[in-house]
Design a protein around this motif. Sequence first.
Motif, PDB file in Angstrom:
ATOM      1  N   UNK A  27       0.856  -1.194   0.000  1.00 41.79           N
ATOM      2  CA  UNK A  27       0.000   0.000   0.000  1.00 41.79           C
ATOM      3  C   UNK A  27       0.892   1.244   0.000  1.00 41.79           C
ATOM      4  N   UNK A  28       0.578   2.184  -0.881  1.00 38.02           N
ATOM      5  CA  UNK A  28       1.303   3.459  -0.982  1.00 38.02           C
ATOM      6  C   UNK A  28       2.772   3.286  -1.359  1.00 38.02           C
ATOM      7  N   UNK A  29       3.082   2.238  -2.105  1.00 41.69           N
ATOM      8  CA  UNK A  29       4.449   2.040  -2.591  1.00 41.69           C
ATOM      9  C   UNK A  29       4.571   2.688  -3.966  1.00 41.69           C
ATOM     10  N   UNK A  30       5.522   3.599  -4.100  1.00 48.03           N
ATOM     11  CA  UNK A  30       5.675   4.334  -5.354  1.00 48.03           C
ATOM     12  C   UNK A  30       6.779   3.765  -6.230  1.00 48.03           C
ATOM     13  N   UNK A  31       7.851   3.282  -5.620  1.00 46.40           N
ATOM     14  CA  UNK A  31       8.995   2.839  -6.417  1.00 46.40           C
ATOM     15  C   UNK A  31       8.752   1.478  -7.035  1.00 46.40           C
ATOM     16  N   UNK A  32       9.434   1.213  -8.118  1.00 49.51           N
ATOM     17  CA  UNK A  32       9.231  -0.019  -8.868  1.00 49.51           C
ATOM     18  C   UNK A  32      10.213  -1.103  -8.440  1.00 49.51           C
ATOM     19  N   UNK A  33      11.503  -0.814  -8.502  1.00 44.81           N
ATOM     20  CA  UNK A  33      12.502  -1.850  -8.254  1.00 44.81           C
ATOM     21  C   UNK A  33      13.106  -1.765  -6.871  1.00 44.81           C
ATOM     22  N   UNK A  34      13.770  -2.841  -6.478  1.00 45.21           N
ATOM     23  CA  UNK A  34      14.462  -2.893  -5.201  1.00 45.21           C
ATOM     24  C   UNK A  34      15.887  -3.372  -5.426  1.00 45.21           C
ATOM     25  N   UNK A  35      16.802  -2.862  -4.627  1.00 45.48           N
ATOM     26  CA  UNK A  35      18.204  -3.231  -4.746  1.00 45.48           C
ATOM     27  C   UNK A  35      18.744  -3.502  -3.348  1.00 45.48           C
ATOM     28  N   UNK A  36      19.205  -4.727  -3.123  1.00 49.24           N
ATOM     29  CA  UNK A  36      19.699  -5.125  -1.808  1.00 49.24           C
ATOM     30  C   UNK A  36      21.225  -5.077  -1.715  1.00 49.24           C
ATOM     31  N   UNK A  37      21.845  -4.366  -2.654  1.00 47.69           N
ATOM     32  CA  UNK A  37      23.304  -4.277  -2.678  1.00 47.69           C
ATOM     33  C   UNK A  37      23.868  -3.752  -1.367  1.00 47.69           C
ATOM     34  N   UNK A  55      12.689 -24.350  16.784  1.00 41.51           N
ATOM     35  CA  UNK A  55      11.614 -24.606  15.817  1.00 41.51           C
ATOM     36  C   UNK A  55      11.619 -23.686  14.617  1.00 41.51           C
ATOM     37  N   UNK A  56      12.184 -22.486  14.736  1.00 40.41           N
ATOM     38  CA  UNK A  56      12.096 -21.517  13.636  1.00 40.41           C
ATOM     39  C   UNK A  56      12.808 -22.052  12.399  1.00 40.41           C
ATOM     40  N   UNK A  57      12.057 -22.154  11.300  1.00 41.37           N
ATOM     41  CA  UNK A  57      12.584 -22.706  10.055  1.00 41.37           C
ATOM     42  C   UNK A  57      12.666 -21.668   8.938  1.00 41.37           C
ATOM     43  N   UNK A  58      12.171 -20.437   9.200  1.00 39.62           N
ATOM     44  CA  UNK A  58      12.122 -19.435   8.140  1.00 39.62           C
ATOM     45  C   UNK A  58      12.049 -18.055   8.781  1.00 39.62           C
ATOM     46  N   UNK A  59      12.920 -17.131   8.331  1.00 39.22           N
ATOM     47  CA  UNK A  59      13.037 -15.800   8.932  1.00 39.22           C
ATOM     48  C   UNK A  59      13.050 -14.757   7.828  1.00 39.22           C
ATOM     49  N   UNK A  60      12.125 -13.788   7.918  1.00 40.09           N
ATOM     50  CA  UNK A  60      12.037 -12.780   6.875  1.00 40.09           C
ATOM     51  C   UNK A  60      12.043 -11.363   7.417  1.00 40.09           C
ATOM     52  N   UNK A  61      12.730 -10.467   6.710  1.00 36.80           N
ATOM     53  CA  UNK A  61      12.752  -9.045   7.047  1.00 36.80           C
ATOM     54  C   UNK A  61      12.169  -8.295   5.849  1.00 36.80           C
ATOM     55  N   UNK A  62      11.102  -7.530   6.086  1.00 38.67           N
ATOM     56  CA  UNK A  62      10.355  -6.944   4.985  1.00 38.67           C
ATOM     57  C   UNK A  62      10.218  -5.424   5.107  1.00 38.67           C
ATOM     58  N   UNK A  63       9.698  -4.873   4.014  1.00 36.34           N
ATOM     59  CA  UNK A  63       9.444  -3.435   3.889  1.00 36.34           C
ATOM     60  C   UNK A  63      10.733  -2.627   3.767  1.00 36.34           C
ATOM     61  N   UNK A  64      11.761  -3.235   3.154  1.00 34.22           N
ATOM     62  CA  UNK A  64      12.961  -2.463   2.837  1.00 34.22           C
ATOM     63  C   UNK A  64      12.650  -1.546   1.665  1.00 34.22           C
ATOM     64  N   UNK A  65      13.128  -0.319   1.762  1.00 39.12           N
ATOM     65  CA  UNK A  65      12.879   0.661   0.707  1.00 39.12           C
ATOM     66  C   UNK A  65      14.190   1.330   0.318  1.00 39.12           C
ATOM     67  N   UNK A  66      14.270   1.759  -0.925  1.00 39.29           N
ATOM     68  CA  UNK A  66      15.487   2.395  -1.421  1.00 39.29           C
ATOM     69  C   UNK A  66      15.501   3.885  -1.098  1.00 39.29           C
TER      70      UNK A  66
END
Length: 387
Positions: free
Chosen positions: A58-68, A268-279
């Motif tokens: 929601x309210x995301x304007x940018x198109x691409x993401x770069x995790x460099x 027990x944790x088998x999967x870890x995610x960090x989200x909403x990174x923005x450039x």
Amino acid sequence: MSFEFLVPVSDLVIQYVEPLSDYALGKQIRIHTHDDGIPNLEKTDIAILGIQENRNGVNVLEEGLDFTSIRKAFYALYPGNWNTNIVDLGDIIAGNEVSDTYYLVQEVLSTLLVKNIIPVIIGGSQDLVYAQYRAFDVFERMVNLVNVDSRFDLGNSSQPITNTSFVGKIIVEQPYNLFNYSNIGYQTYFNPQDEIDLIEKLYFDACRLGEVIADVTVVEPIMRDADIVSVDLGVMNATSLSGYTASPNGFDGREICAISRYAGISDKVKSFGIYEFKNFENEAAASLLIAQMIWYFVEGVNYRSNEIDIKNLKNTLHYNVPVEEEILSFYRSVMTGRWWIEIPFISSGNNKLKRHTLLPCTYTDYERACNQEIPERWYKAKQKNEV
């Protein structure tokens, strides 16, 4: 094989690694490169994966993401006294449709999970958690999701999925594999009252921001019972993550790293995610914080105690506590001092539930039981088992 769609780590990052110390993480982990391709996954414990998708945000304007910048920050860190084998698989780029991205994410993560490799995801919009969750369908069992977020993200499940409604989609869409949803760090004024009421009605867990800040250890038993952990960077305060969130209230860097370590140390944790990174222009500090969150998660994985089957381990102490008409059965690990409480299993023929008969708890829960108080999380878990 779904891995053939993965984009290798950029040559710019590989060039950045070359002059680093031989002891830096960039020299210690195996990396998916243009020249060498995808590394052999034999004996791999953790796989880092970027997902360049944010179109359902929601309210995301940018198109691409770069995790460099995140990779550079992480590669420059030094490992602890680890024996963990880490692979960086590169990125999944956005498909023609968001559903295509979800499909690829689910396929890649399912493959890793079957190989007993823990994916560490760096993502765009948090609706990607839906695919992270669906990857567990391969196991045909119930799972627990922990969301570190200022909002519940239940949203309107009858509308198309967004990063503010993915939890609602997870709850209502088949196959129904969600046993428990826990939120860590919610702030009441960001959540409509009907969502707060629904969390209570479904016997889900929620820890307010102030509760966690006052004592971050309350997170440990919740993480110990999690299969999937998701972190929304919007849970941070503006001082700690300037430019990413406007909220003056939220976690600081120390708290989010402690929470990440609790996620890692959970058996027990088998999967870890960090989200909403923005450039953003000031992404250097944010990238370093994310790199440190990943570092602390890996640090936690290295100190796992392998106490999944606590009832059958040696040096486990067992306590029965009569409370009202119940006999509460507690277990304590002599090795780590951690506590569990047994939930009565209702034999309903639902084999998906059988693994949810022991609930991580605290010594305080045991003390309260001794004072004739039934632990709230035990009550909630028992109610879910009886549904």
